[in-house]
Design an enzyme around this catalytic site. Structure first.
Site, short mmCIF file in Angstrom:
data_model
loop_
_atom_site.label_atom_id
_atom_site.label_comp_id
_atom_site.label_asym_id
_atom_site.label_seq_id
_atom_site.Cartn_x
_atom_site.Cartn_y
_atom_site.Cartn_z
N LYS A 99 0.85 -1.19 0.00
CA LYS A 99 0.00 0.00 0.00
C LYS A 99 0.89 1.24 0.00
CE LYS A 99 0.85 1.47 4.38
NZ LYS A 99 1.45 2.80 4.74
N GLY B 171 3.49 -1.32 4.17
CA GLY B 171 2.49 -2.20 4.79
C GLY B 171 2.69 -3.68 4.55
N ASP C 79 -2.57 -0.67 10.23
CA ASP C 79 -2.74 -0.78 8.79
C ASP C 79 -3.43 -2.07 8.36
OD1 ASP C 79 -1.65 1.66 8.21
OD2 ASP C 79 0.34 0.90 7.75
#
Length: 279
Positions: A8, A99, A135
């Site tokens: 991400k 992430g 996250d």
């Protein structure tokens, strides 16, 4: 079963202040990328053994790994103990602000739930994910983009009509997320470095963590300035707490060309990859 575990980026990350629980209140937009790891999960039946392997020898394989934490959280919530085999084929570097560990954890949660007969609802998986890391929930929703609030774990799916070509550049050092947040309040801007929001059709791109990170890691503001000087770059920003910088271009061809230029500029020690947001 084999699963894609996407990286991400944060298209924007605003810090609103420190909370009573020690975390920081944020507003962020998270976009999943086409780039990602591959996670293999096998349900071995009765028992309580977990065999975790990884293609990256620097990744810990003990209980500190978020994939193992996700498995333990699932078993505890679902009240199911089994034996499992998990293999992480890594393409997302660690300590990059992309992430990777959170995505692996979310993928393991989904995989274990599927292989165990789906005892937990999607909402329960998101709740578990929030306990593992801020996250993790963004990888458990069904859209490739989401807005994060709270400490980032309160995710809302959003419509995102752009498939943005981009280049990821990670220097040969990680940045610990807690360190970056701890330094945020007392950090200052470096003269000559652009921190203001970059106005784009998909939103105003800004990252409040650039201020503390750039103060110490001087390569990153230099890299941001260099990226913004390139004619094909629409916007350039640090993702999350770094150390990855990313630059958005108009076309995939431009992204590939920019990646080649960045390899010459950065040298062989940087990890550089062209990809796009998921769509």
């Amino acid at each position: 079963m084999t699963f894609h575990s996407p990286a991400k980026i944060n298209l924007w990350l605003r810090i609103l202040g420190k909370r009573e629980d020690g975390f920081h209140e944020v507003q962020t937009r998270l976009c999943q990328l086409a780039l990602g790891d591959t996670v293999e999960v096998e349900h071995l039946g009765a028992g309580h053994n977990v065999a975790l392997t990884c293609s990256d020898p620097t990744v810990p394989l003990d209980e500190s790994n978020l994939a193992i934490k996700a498995l333990r959280a699932f078993e505890s919530r679902a009240n199911k103990n089994s034996s499992w085999r998990i293999h992480l084929e890594k393409k997302i570097p660690a300590g990059a602000g992309l992430g990777g560990g959170s995505s692996n954890a979310a993928t393991v949660l989904k995989a274990c739930n599927t292989l165990a007969g789906s005892p937990l609802s999607p909402a329960q998986l998101i709740e578990l994910g929030a306990q593992i890391g801020s996250d993790v929930p963004c990888f458990l929703i069904h859209t490739p983009a989401s807005d994060g609030a709270g400490r980032g774990e309160q995710v809302t799916p959003v419509e995102f009509d752009w498939k943005l070509p981009l280049v990821l550049i990670k220097p040969p050092f990680p940045i610990p997320t807690p360190w970056a947040y701890k330094r945020w309040a007392n950090s200052k801007e470096i003269p000559g470095v652009p921190y203001a929001p970059q106005l784009c059709p998909w939103g105003a791109m800004v990252n409040d963590l650039e201020r503390p990170v750039f103060e110490k890691y001087l390569l990153l503001p230099t890299l941001k300035n260099w990226l913004l000087e390139q004619g094909e770059v629409r916007a350039a920003l640090m993702s999350g707490s770094g150390s990855t910088m990313f630059a958005i271009t108009d076309t995939p061809v431009q992204a590939a060309e920019l990646a080649a230029k960045a390899r010459e500029w950065c040298g062989e020690t940087a990890w550089i990859q062209s990809t796009s947001t998921a769509g």
